[in-house]
Structures are given as structure tokens and as C-alpha cells.
Design a protein around this motif. Sequence first.
Motif, short mmCIF file in Angstrom:
data_model
loop_
_atom_site.label_atom_id
_atom_site.label_comp_id
_atom_site.label_asym_id
_atom_site.label_seq_id
_atom_site.Cartn_x
_atom_site.Cartn_y
_atom_site.Cartn_z
N GLY C 65 0.71 -1.38 -0.12
CA GLY C 65 0.01 -0.53 0.19
C GLY C 65 1.50 1.63 0.43
O GLY C 65 0.94 2.49 -0.71
N ASN C 68 2.03 1.97 -3.30
CA ASN C 68 0.71 2.35 -3.84
C ASN C 68 0.93 3.62 -3.39
O ASN C 68 0.59 4.58 -4.56
CB ASN C 68 -0.03 1.51 -4.06
CG ASN C 68 -0.23 0.66 -4.49
OD1 ASN C 68 1.10 -0.23 -5.38
ND2 ASN C 68 -1.05 -0.33 -4.13
N SER C 69 0.92 4.36 -2.96
CA SER C 69 1.06 5.51 -1.84
C SER C 69 1.83 6.21 -2.54
O SER C 69 1.59 7.66 -2.37
CB SER C 69 1.02 5.76 -0.53
OG SER C 69 -0.80 5.23 0.04
N ILE C 72 0.87 7.66 -6.47
CA ILE C 72 -0.02 8.32 -6.25
C ILE C 72 0.41 9.89 -5.95
O ILE C 72 -0.32 10.95 -6.59
CB ILE C 72 -1.35 7.79 -5.39
CG1 ILE C 72 -1.82 6.41 -6.33
CG2 ILE C 72 -2.48 8.93 -5.46
CD1 ILE C 72 -2.69 5.43 -5.05
N PHE C 144 -5.08 3.40 -9.84
CA PHE C 144 -3.94 4.61 -9.60
C PHE C 144 -4.79 6.19 -10.30
O PHE C 144 -5.07 7.07 -10.45
CB PHE C 144 -3.14 3.86 -10.25
CG PHE C 144 -2.42 3.14 -9.89
CD1 PHE C 144 -1.45 3.39 -8.69
CD2 PHE C 144 -2.10 2.28 -9.43
CE1 PHE C 144 -0.92 2.67 -7.60
CE2 PHE C 144 -1.96 0.55 -8.62
CZ PHE C 144 -0.66 1.57 -7.97
N THR C 147 -7.23 7.37 -8.54
CA THR C 147 -7.42 8.10 -7.37
C THR C 147 -6.51 9.19 -7.40
O THR C 147 -6.70 10.31 -6.89
CB THR C 147 -6.54 7.06 -6.40
OG1 THR C 147 -6.93 5.71 -5.97
CG2 THR C 147 -5.94 7.75 -5.27
N SER C 212 -2.45 13.90 -0.04
CA SER C 212 -2.31 12.54 -0.34
C SER C 212 -2.46 10.99 -0.40
O SER C 212 -3.17 10.08 -0.20
CB SER C 212 -1.99 12.39 -2.53
OG SER C 212 -2.01 10.97 -2.44
N THR C 219 -9.62 8.71 -1.51
CA THR C 219 -9.07 6.87 -2.04
C THR C 219 -9.88 5.59 -1.48
O THR C 219 -9.92 5.22 -2.60
CB THR C 219 -7.57 7.16 -1.51
OG1 THR C 219 -7.18 8.70 -1.53
CG2 THR C 219 -6.82 6.00 -1.74
N ILE C 223 -9.76 4.01 -5.18
CA ILE C 223 -9.38 2.54 -5.22
C ILE C 223 -9.50 1.61 -5.76
O ILE C 223 -8.76 0.66 -6.52
CB ILE C 223 -7.83 2.69 -4.14
CG1 ILE C 223 -6.94 2.22 -4.10
CG2 ILE C 223 -8.72 1.53 -3.10
CD1 ILE C 223 -5.27 2.88 -4.81
N GLU C 226 -7.30 -1.46 -5.85
CA GLU C 226 -6.55 -1.42 -5.56
C GLU C 226 -6.14 -1.08 -3.91
O GLU C 226 -6.89 -1.19 -2.79
CB GLU C 226 -5.55 -1.01 -5.90
CG GLU C 226 -4.83 -1.41 -7.31
CD GLU C 226 -3.58 -2.00 -6.76
OE1 GLU C 226 -2.63 -1.91 -5.71
OE2 GLU C 226 -2.89 -3.38 -7.74
N SER C 227 -5.28 -0.91 -3.39
CA SER C 227 -5.10 -0.51 -1.92
C SER C 227 -4.16 0.34 -1.82
O SER C 227 -3.10 0.67 -2.08
CB SER C 227 -4.47 -1.85 -0.90
OG SER C 227 -3.74 -1.75 -0.90
N THR C 228 -3.99 1.97 -1.10
CA THR C 228 -3.31 2.90 -0.52
C THR C 228 -2.69 2.29 0.80
O THR C 228 -3.41 1.82 1.65
CB THR C 228 -3.37 4.26 -1.41
OG1 THR C 228 -4.51 4.11 0.23
CG2 THR C 228 -4.18 4.08 -2.35
#
Lengths: 306, 361, 413
Positions: C65, C68-69, C72, C144, C147, C212, C219, C223, C226-228
Amino acid sequence: MRLLYDFKALFDRYGVGVGSFVAVVISLWVFILILLPQIAMIDMSFGHNLPPAERGGPNDVYTLSNYAYFLFGNDGGFNTLHLTIMAKTVIASVVVTVFDLILCYPIAYVLAHGAKPQAARLMIIGLIVPYWVNEVLRAFAFRILFGSTGLVNGVGLALGLWSDPIDFIREDVALYAGLTYAYILLMIFPIYNAIEALDRNQIEAARDMGASWWRIHWRVVIPMAKPGIASGSTMVFMLTTGSLAAPQILGGPSNLWFTQLVYQWFNEASNWARGSAYAVILVAVCILFTFLMMRVFKVSIGEIGR
Amino acid sequence: MTKTVTLDHVSIRFGNYLAVDDAHLEIAGGEFFSFLGPSGCGKTTLLRCVSGFVQPTEGRVLIGGDDMRGVGPNKRPTALIFQNLALFPLMTVAENIAFPLEVRGVSKKERRKRADELLDLIALAGQGDKKVTELSGGQRQRVAIARALAVQPDILLLDEPLSALDLKLRQHMRTELREIQRRVGLTFIYITHDQGEALTMSDRVAVMSRGVIEQVADPVTLYDKPKTAFVASFVGETNAIAGKVTARDGDVVEIESASGLRLRGIAAGGRNYPIGETCLLFVRPEQLRPDGGAANVIQAKLAGDEFEGNARHLLLDAGDLRLRMMLVNDGRMPDVPDGVVKAGFDVESALVLPDGPLAKG
Amino acid sequence: MTSTAFNRLGTIAFCLLFFGFLFGPLIIMVVTAFNSSSFPRILPWDCFTTDWFGKLANDAKLLHGLGNSLIIGAGVVALATPVGLAGALALSEVGPRLRGILYTVFISPILMPGIVIGISTLLFWGRIGSGLGFGFDSIFFDGFFLTILGQVCFISAYSMLVFMARLQRFDHTLTEAALDMGATPAQAFTKILLPFLRPAIFSSAVLAFLASLENYNTTVFSIVAESTFTTELASKVRLGIDPSISAVAVVIIATTLIGAIVHEAYQRRAQALAQGGAAAQAILANPAAAFIRHPATVGALLLALAGIAVYYGKGHDSKACEQSILDAKLLEQQRLQDEMRARTQQQQQQAPAPAAPAGSAAPSTPFGGVFAPGGLGGAPAPAPAAPKPAPAPATPFGGVFAPDGLSGGKPAQ
């Protein structure tokens, strides 16, 4: 067209390149990111929840059923459950907003007129630092604090204030505390900005004339702080009503926040149309409240968000 | 290198507000020309119009005979020195001076060379790497001039550039500016509300009031032969006495003031003053004498006495009139009698002008 | 006199209480990260441990996560900064009427509930995607992409406020001077205005990235599959709380504190240098002092300190201590269970079990999971000891904190 003419100054000052960049970028922002998605959501809220195969087919017609459901449920009586959740969300948000106001007004005043410059600088840093921590973690901190073996219960039991651990989570105490905490900054800074402009001499003069401290605040400081109070209250109310993380983490198991209803329509019931309708209702309530605040405090929208 | 500037019946409006009303004049190449007037008289608007930031609503601006319509400020052969100087705070002194060259694509080496030359000219050699914030007020002033000169303009426009300086420095910079103008030989157009600046530096001065150019003349003419009541009262100190025309003999006009005083003066501009018309008689403080031996005499009580070293200012109270008298200290300054003063002045030193608004203060 | 002194005291007391409220929960959370108790708490203190950090370092989902964050966040910074700048520039130049309208529109995403932005973004692009005949694997349904756009929608407004504050202090005669010196409008922009805005670009980028990283409301909708970092953290919290979440807080607080201190050092240095004269001399004259106070040195020092802390933390072993606590607990547990058994027997004789509250209220709602007795029932509130036996011996909490006890429940899939 007269409005477009207003953009001429931009081109005159920064030239065609920068002018076009600004014009294109803000158009994309306003239309593609802000307005059209909202319209898509509103459009969706008036549709039926159809499987992909039936979209565009004969059943794909506009309907008010999603809104009707919020009011009447399935069986024609009032949908008391959801109406209650909405009412509770709004009332709780108002309560949280009032808490924040009571908590933040004195601090904003001290910051603007009471503290020495270094102390004020330190206070501002102290105000901002906690908000670098993730929203979810802040809620989590309150979960720890108010748990059955959390510090509050520990201290309360040790002092003999209550004899059995209180379930603050179920009682929503943790939620209100967490929400109050979450938006403190948004209340302090608008008020601070508004009363910072106040001339100190006015306060001193009032004090010289023998006005009591509450009269000074009531007659001199609060009128000055009014736009800040309106702005801060609006933002705190909006964000509290629209918050999701804190209610999910701190909310009592039987008490839902309105945003959680929307969440469930989307993620558990997979009824996007109805979820959209509920989201639209949420926005409508927020906007209504903003107008109310503007009416009550007689301020314009331009002053909000400063 | 020097070019004329022509204002061809220029009027500038902002909405309903008429900032400049039919300005029509020509400034010769190499001239030091000033616009003088109180704040809000439209002089800065006129300057911004010459530099290209404001478009004339009517009329044309010509520089060296070329119509400037549609020519942006960055394309005009002018350089403007702003009231706040507008030095770029994030650049060094040399970078500031070389900025005009930088935007014209001059090489870095060449830029440095030109900057050093200009730093020499303004007596700041070797200080090019300093930040502009580290300079004193007078030094910044000179950097602003050097930066404007780096443009190699035909016309230098100066918008009250000395107003931020203290009195001593201001007087010093007057001499210096005039000196620089002689050296570079450019046309200078200078905006000021300070008549001292305008009179000491300029070849010619245009006095403006409420968007109107009242008079264009060299400093001596402006002082001795003002054409309007505003110019007479704005340029230098003066006593204004209102009255009605009672008699006229050639150039000499006699007026009677409200309190019945009969005074005579020279009619300005050979204008005809019909009997009974209200007009104003102006006499400078230094033209008044305390001994009463003159064609015009006003009896007044002494209300104040200020000694200034080189001169002595007397404030006189003559009923509805208040007069200022200045006695020059030439070593033979007459004694001032206590109580009553007989203020006298010659007919030739008094000027009669048509009634009109006076400058405030 | 006494009344002013009294007022002062009152003011100070209020401020202390206020900042106690602000910092208290965070401090407690930080401390719980070092307690070996598997429920995050301070009292009773079990053992000092660093194991929760180890658990965190091995939490693949959270790390995924976080990755991914970061992607993003980078996307949001890259888009929101220019958009915010454009918004601020537009507002600084347009006439007062349009300015009012534009300001309202620009600021509205901040006031709008975050979930509404997430939902509307999801719906809008989904509609465009299917309208153009793209499938669910296309970019229009990509978490992605959605988001980043959803976050840019409102983070741009933050960014805009930062730029507006800076622009208000810009002296527009500088642009005019540049034009007058022969610069083209574009040159005036890049050589004069942009350098002036540089600090604002930096602050806006940092603000955008933090906003963010921490965003949840928008989100969680945009999202998709997916996950953040934050959505992962939230589902972790909702699935059951343990001190490794406190450990996350420790890491975040430490990082931001280091950032803040370095930034402060940088600011002070820049301010002193900008003032010039004596203040700058004081820094530059003494090379040792100059070195010590340089922001890079400060940063390196703090990082070194953090590194040492991590190194020693890794070496720390709390196994023995934990075992002894566990033994004591098992004993206590045994005793409590006996007691409990005795009490329930007694209760059963006295009164029937309470009916499950609220559960049956709305059978037609789709929220079965929430209102199911399991979600509520569990332990009646004042129950110090759990009726549940073995698996969580150290937690004295019952069903309230069990995974399915939470209101939100799991997100679908």
C-alpha cells in the motif's frame, strides 16, 4: 462573453503562452475534475440499479425511486432508520462544530493578541504538528485512549469516578472527541486570521473605559471574528458530516454515520444508483447548511475558506 | 539616440473617470522635461501611457515620430524608473543591471562587461555581487538608473524616483540626476509632486491639475508668469487676494477685495478683464515690504514671526486676509515693528489672474 | 491586578489543557508501540519491546500500500501543483465579479465531502470508459488513475491557497519593470514571477504529497481493487487493533519531526542570510558554527540518531520478560474463568439472557452484517473478562473489538 473578457488581463501580463496554460488548466480542473463528475453522479442517482447488460435498454429510465427510498423505505412508511441516521449525523456534526468553536476561540484569541511572538510561533508549530499524522492514526489514538482498558477508563477507575469500565466507543464519546480533535485547525486559523487584524488599541481602549472582559469579547472581538467563525464553522461542519474514517474506526457498532450508509450502498449492497442518491442528499444537506451559516452570520461565500 | 516624444491630444479614461484630459505637447530630444502636480492629477497615468502600460482612450503617443499604438512596453525605446524602483529582490546588483541584456539574449560574458561599465558610471564598482537588499537607499536608486540605462533607451522615464529618500539624499540626487542626464544626453521625462525637484532639474515643466495640463514652460517663466491661478498657487509660495475688477488702465488692473482694499497689479497674458469680474491678485511673500512705501499697502496685525536664518517669515492678519511676508537676511534686515505692519508691494510685482481653483495647502 | 493575574493563570491553564488534548492521544499512542501487550495500552505496562516494528517491517500488505501511495503521491504532486498555480494566477488577474465565482468553484472541492469526490470520479470515468467501449481492465477503471484524479480535484485547491498567499505578497511592478526592460511576457513570468514563487511551489508540493498520502475518504472509493497506505491502515484498524499500528504512528511522527526540524533550520538560515549584515556574518564567520547549523548537517545528525535507535531496537529482546508476563496472565485467566463460570451459573438462575437489541429492526436493509447479533451482542458493555477463551489470552476485550464487531465491516472484496 463579458466574463471571458476578464481573462484578457492575464494574457496581457503573462503573454499568450502562460495565459493559454492557465485558461486550459483551469478549464480542465473545473469541468473534468469538478463539475462533470458531479453531474455524472447526479445522473446516476436518478437511474435504476441495472446489471451492465440492461444499461441503455428499455429499463434504463429516469426514476425518483432512490430518493423515495431514503424517505419511505420499501413499504411506504417513513424510512425511520435512515432518516434518523441523517438527523443524528447532522445534529452530532453541529455539536462537534460548537465544541470546536468553544475550544478554538480562546486559543485563536490568545494566539492573535495574548501570546508573545515566540510563544505564538511555538503554539502555531504545536498546532500544526499533530496534523501531519495520518487521519486514520489520529482516530486510532482515540480508540486506544477510550478503550475499556484505555487511559481514560484506567484513570477513572483508579480515582473511583466510576466502578466498571465505561464503553466510550458504544456511547460515541470516543467518536465525538475524535471528530472534535480532527478539525481543530480548520476552526482556529480562520478565527485567528479574522481577529489578528483587530487593532490592539481597541481592546485596550475598551478596557480603559472599564468594560469587563466578557463585554470586550462580546462587543469588540467577536464582531471582528464573525467571518472567521462563519468560515471555520462551515468547514468543520462540512468535513465532520462528510467524514468516514473516524466514524468507521470510532463509531459505536449500532450507530452509523450517514457517510457509512453511502459506503455500504456502494461496497456491500453494490447498489451504485442508490449510493449516488445518498451522496447527493449528503451534498445537498451540506450546501443547505452553508447557506444557513451565511444567512445567520451575514457573510458571503467568498469569505469562506480563507 | 535622442528622440522626441509627442502627445497628440491624448485623453485617458478609466470607466467614467477622466484621468488625462486632452494632453497635447511635444518634448524635444535630449530635454529634461518634468510633469509637476499634486497626487491624483494624472501625471503617473500619462507616464505609464508613454511607457506603454496604459493605452490612450483618444489621441496618439508618438516617439521619434513613430506612432506607438499597438507597441507593447517591451518594444518601446523607453525605460521607466519606478517609484518603488522595482529592483528584482532575488537577483544580485549585477544581475539586476544586466537583466535587460539577458532578455535580449546577450552572452553572459558581454553582460558582465556591460554591468561593470554601468557600475562604474554610478560609482558602485566592485559591488555587483551584493544583494540589492544590502544596499542603501541612495545606492539602490543608482542601481535602478543603471538598469534603466542598460536598456540603452532613447527616453528615460522617472516616476517620483526620489520620494523614498530622506531630504539630504534627495537634494544630492537631484544634482546627480541632472549630471547623469547631461552625460548620457537622453530625453528625461520626470514625474514629481515636489516643485523644488521640478524647478531645479528641468529644462521645461508641465504643471498638471485634475488631468489637465495647466501650463508648459521653463522654470523661470513658470514662477514669474504663471498662467492660471492653480499654477500661481502651486509653484512657489504666494499670497492670493480675491476681488472684483474696479478699473483698468492698459496692463494695470485695479481690484477691490471683499474688505474694501483697492489693489493694483499687472493683468496676465494681456487678457481683457471687464469691470465687476471676480479675479485673483497674486503677490509673492518676498515682494512684500514692511515699510509701507509702495503703490499697494495693506495694514495688518502681526500674527507670527519665524526666523529661519537666511530669511524671516512674517504671518500677517488683515481681517479676512492672511498674508505671508518674507524678509531676506542680507545683513540689513529692517526691524519689524510691533503690532501693526504696513505691507506694501509694487504694481509690477502683483499679478492678476482669472478666478480659478487654487492648489491646496 | 489580582484579577489580571487570575486571568493570566486561567489562560495558561486553558492553553495547557488544550495542547494536552492535542498531544496527549498521540503521545499515548507512541508509547503503546513499545509495550509488549498485544492490545495497545500503557497501563498495565508489560514489557518494553520493539517487536511491533519488526511486525510492521514484515507487513507485506501495508508495504505494498505504501508503494502505491508513493506512486499516487508523485502523480498528485505533479498535477496538483500546476493546477493550483493556474488557479491562483487566474484569481489574481481576473475582474472582481468573475473572481468571486471562480473562487467559489475552486474552493468547493475542499468543502465537499471526500466520499462524494471519490464516488463522482469513479462514476464519471467509468461512464466514459464504458461509453467508449473500454473494458474493466482499461485505464478508466484503474485505481491509480482514478485516485490521482480524485485527489487532484481537491488537493489542487490546497495548492492554490498556498500560491494565493504567496502571490499576495508579489509586487506587480516587478513584472512591469521586466516588461519595460524589454522582456517578453513569458520571460517576465519565468525570470521574475516563477523564482519568486519557488518557496510556494515547494510548500505546495509537500502539502500535496502529505494530503495525498493521508487521504482516506476519497481514496477508499476511487482506488477500486487496489490499496493505498491509508486504506490498508484503515482496514487493519477495523479488522482488529494491535500495537503495530502504533508503531506506524511512531515512524510517521519521527519522519515528520525530522522533516520539520530540518525545514526550520533551513528557514532560519535563509532568513539570516536574506537579512544580510550582522546576522549573515554570525553564520558565515565561524566555519564550525556554519557547519553545525547547516540544514544538511542537522538532517544527517537526526537521521544518524534514528539509525542508531533502529539498530539498538533491533537488538533488543523482550522474550524472557514477555514469557513471565504471559505465565502470570494465564494463571489470572484461569482464575477469572473459574469465577466467571460460577457467576454465569448464578445469573442464569436469576434472570433470562437479555434480548439482542436493535438487531431485528430493519430486515429489509442491506446491512445485514452490521445488525446481525454477532456485530453487537458479544460482551455486554461492562465485562472485564471475555467469555471467549483461549486465542487472545492477553486481550481482556470481548466481541466489541473482534473483527466482525465493527460497524463498517469489510469492504466488499
